[in-house]
Enzyme design. Structure first.
Site, PDB file in Angstrom:
ATOM      1  N   SER A  17      -3.905  -6.499  14.122  1.00  0.00           N
ATOM      2  CA  SER A  17      -4.485  -7.668  14.122  1.00  0.00           C
ATOM      3  C   SER A  17      -4.771  -8.177  15.435  1.00  0.00           C
ATOM      4  O   SER A  17      -5.904  -9.012  15.458  1.00  0.00           O
ATOM      5  CB  SER A  17      -3.283  -8.413  13.496  1.00  0.00           C
ATOM      6  OG  SER A  17      -3.312  -8.046  12.116  1.00  0.00           O
ATOM      7  N   THR A  62       4.842 -10.666  10.102  1.00  0.00           N
ATOM      8  CA  THR A  62       4.798  -9.328   9.288  1.00  0.00           C
ATOM      9  C   THR A  62       6.313  -8.723   9.360  1.00  0.00           C
ATOM     10  O   THR A  62       7.283  -9.573   9.683  1.00  0.00           O
ATOM     11  CB  THR A  62       3.663  -8.470  10.174  1.00  0.00           C
ATOM     12  OG1 THR A  62       3.661  -7.328   9.246  1.00  0.00           O
ATOM     13  CG2 THR A  62       4.229  -8.013  11.373  1.00  0.00           C
ATOM     14  N   LYS A  66       8.605 -11.762   6.856  1.00  0.00           N
ATOM     15  CA  LYS A  66       7.974 -12.409   5.958  1.00  0.00           C
ATOM     16  C   LYS A  66       9.011 -13.443   5.008  1.00  0.00           C
ATOM     17  O   LYS A  66       8.407 -14.693   4.529  1.00  0.00           O
ATOM     18  CB  LYS A  66       7.035 -11.706   5.045  1.00  0.00           C
ATOM     19  CG  LYS A  66       5.860 -11.012   5.966  1.00  0.00           C
ATOM     20  CD  LYS A  66       4.956 -10.191   4.988  1.00  0.00           C
ATOM     21  CE  LYS A  66       3.724  -9.501   5.527  1.00  0.00           C
ATOM     22  NZ  LYS A  66       2.956  -8.825   4.655  1.00  0.00           N
ATOM     23  N   ASP A 102      -2.251 -12.564   1.881  1.00  0.00           N
ATOM     24  CA  ASP A 102      -2.196 -11.305   1.598  1.00  0.00           C
ATOM     25  C   ASP A 102      -3.020 -11.275  -0.093  1.00  0.00           C
ATOM     26  O   ASP A 102      -3.747 -10.385  -0.027  1.00  0.00           O
ATOM     27  CB  ASP A 102      -0.992 -10.700   1.648  1.00  0.00           C
ATOM     28  CG  ASP A 102      -0.437 -10.173   2.894  1.00  0.00           C
ATOM     29  OD1 ASP A 102      -1.296  -9.897   3.771  1.00  0.00           O
ATOM     30  OD2 ASP A 102       0.689  -9.890   2.711  1.00  0.00           O
ATOM     31  N   GLY A 128       8.043  -4.155  -2.376  1.00  0.00           N
ATOM     32  CA  GLY A 128       8.359  -4.893  -1.016  1.00  0.00           C
ATOM     33  C   GLY A 128       7.358  -5.993  -1.020  1.00  0.00           C
ATOM     34  O   GLY A 128       6.756  -6.597  -1.985  1.00  0.00           O
ATOM     35  N   ASN A 150       9.173   1.983  -8.090  1.00  0.00           N
ATOM     36  CA  ASN A 150       9.470   1.948  -6.814  1.00  0.00           C
ATOM     37  C   ASN A 150      10.748   2.813  -6.570  1.00  0.00           C
ATOM     38  O   ASN A 150      11.399   3.299  -7.315  1.00  0.00           O
ATOM     39  CB  ASN A 150      10.068   0.495  -6.337  1.00  0.00           C
ATOM     40  CG  ASN A 150      10.323   0.260  -4.884  1.00  0.00           C
ATOM     41  OD1 ASN A 150       9.380   0.666  -4.080  1.00  0.00           O
ATOM     42  ND2 ASN A 150      11.532  -0.464  -4.627  1.00  0.00           N
TER      43      ASN A 150
END
Ligand code: NAP
Length: 285
Positions: A17, A62, A66, A102, A128, A150
């Site tokens: 990023s 991140t 979050k 996102d 997640g 998951n």
């Protein structure tokens, strides 16, 4: 006066990023520096306090912050509240607004690949933060059924329970299923969008070069979307391409979520081509 944008996470070693956001800021001639702030959870409050200083436009957030950052902010938008995670903070006059971009990045890349999830079935691997954004985006787009699988089954079940009946468009069936190759193969007998929201296959991780569906044959009607963006073609995507499936990599989502954040901080249209070129350069592809 130079302004600053932070990237808050821990660890941050391989994040690209800072590279593509700085390229975008420079290409518009903005006097803004995008900095990586590697902060352990015990230092998150310190980072948030720093953002209230007028020299700061905001931040990206991140893993692992979050969700824990939410109570430290003054306001969060509707999407971030529903998803339960913030990946972008905008600082305005000392007040901090939380957003989630996102889901915007995920949908824009899906649209670019000409895939309309309305009325379709999707199998989501992972439960997640990224999976939460994907599930909400697909619900809002009117998907027919969503199955969440998951490694930690309870996490998938908790997400499915939370979402059952929560779709603004009504009739979305959300269920959790155990992660067994046999069950996944049975689910994929019907055409599905398969989205990998786990970190399996990420370069520099313990699962580098692994696929979440190692050893399985993926039916060619499956559309396979891997959120992992490094490498550009993961083992899962290669396996899917070799099976004749349509594949979507994680890089476009990364760029589009970053572009949406860029627009929130600066008020300028994001130079997406510049961001994409800088990111590809950094990833060696
Ligand atoms: P997260 O909240 O830490 O969740 C990680 C997920 O991966 C969990 O579901 C976890 O399962 C699963 N997982 C991790 N290692 C595993 C393994 N060895 N076997 C099976 N499952 C495993 O992380 P996140 O924010 O959701 O991110 C997930 C991935 O998406 C990361 O690779 C991230 O880089 C990528 N991502 C990409 C974008 C993009 O723009 N392209 C955006 C966001 C995230 P458990 O619950 O069992 O631990």
């Amino acid at each position: 006066m130079t302004k600053y944008i932070g990237l808050i996470g821990y660890p941050l070693g391989h994040s690209i990023s800072p590279i593509f956001q700085q390229a975008a800021l420079d290409s518009l001639g903005l006097d803004v520096v995008y900095q990586a702030w590697e902060m352990e959870p015990s230092r998150l409050e310190e980072a948030i306090k720093r953002l209230r200083d007028p020299a700061h436009l905001g931040a990206n957030v991140t893993v692992p912050h979050k969700e824990t950052v939410i109570p430290m902010l003054d306001q969060i938008d509707d999407a971030a509240r529903r998803i339960g995670a913030v990946n972008t903070i905008v600082s305005k006059d000392g007040r901090l607004e939380g957003h989630n971009t996102d889901h915007i990045g995920f949908m824009r890349a899906l649209k670019e690949a000409s895939y309309d999830p309305t009325g379709k079935n999707a199998l989501i691997l992972g439960a997640g933060g990224a999976a939460r954004a994907v599930v909400y985006a697909l619900m809002d787009a009117g998907a027919h059924s969503l199955i969440i699988v998951n490694r930690t089954r309870e996490r998938a079940q908790a997400l499915a329970d939370e979402l059952a009946g929560a779709s603004p468009l009504g009739a979305v069936h959300v269920t959790a299923s155990p992660w067994t190759p046999k069950l996944i193969a049975t689910i994929l007998e019907e055409p599905h969008l398969l989205v990998n929201c786990t970190s399996i296959g990420m370069r520099h991780s313990p699962t580098e070069e692994q696929s979440p569906l190692d050893g399985m044959v993926i039916p060619r009607e499956t559309v396979v979307y891997d959120l992992v963006y490094n490498p550009l073609e993961t083992s899962l995507l290669r396996q899917a391409r070799e099976a004749g499936c349509v594949t979507i990599g994680g890089l476009p989502m990364l760029i589009y979520q970053g572009a949406a954040a860029f627009e929130l901080w600066t008020g300028h249209a994001a130079p997406v081509n510049v961001m994409m070129a800088a990111a590809r350069d950094a990833l060696g592809g």
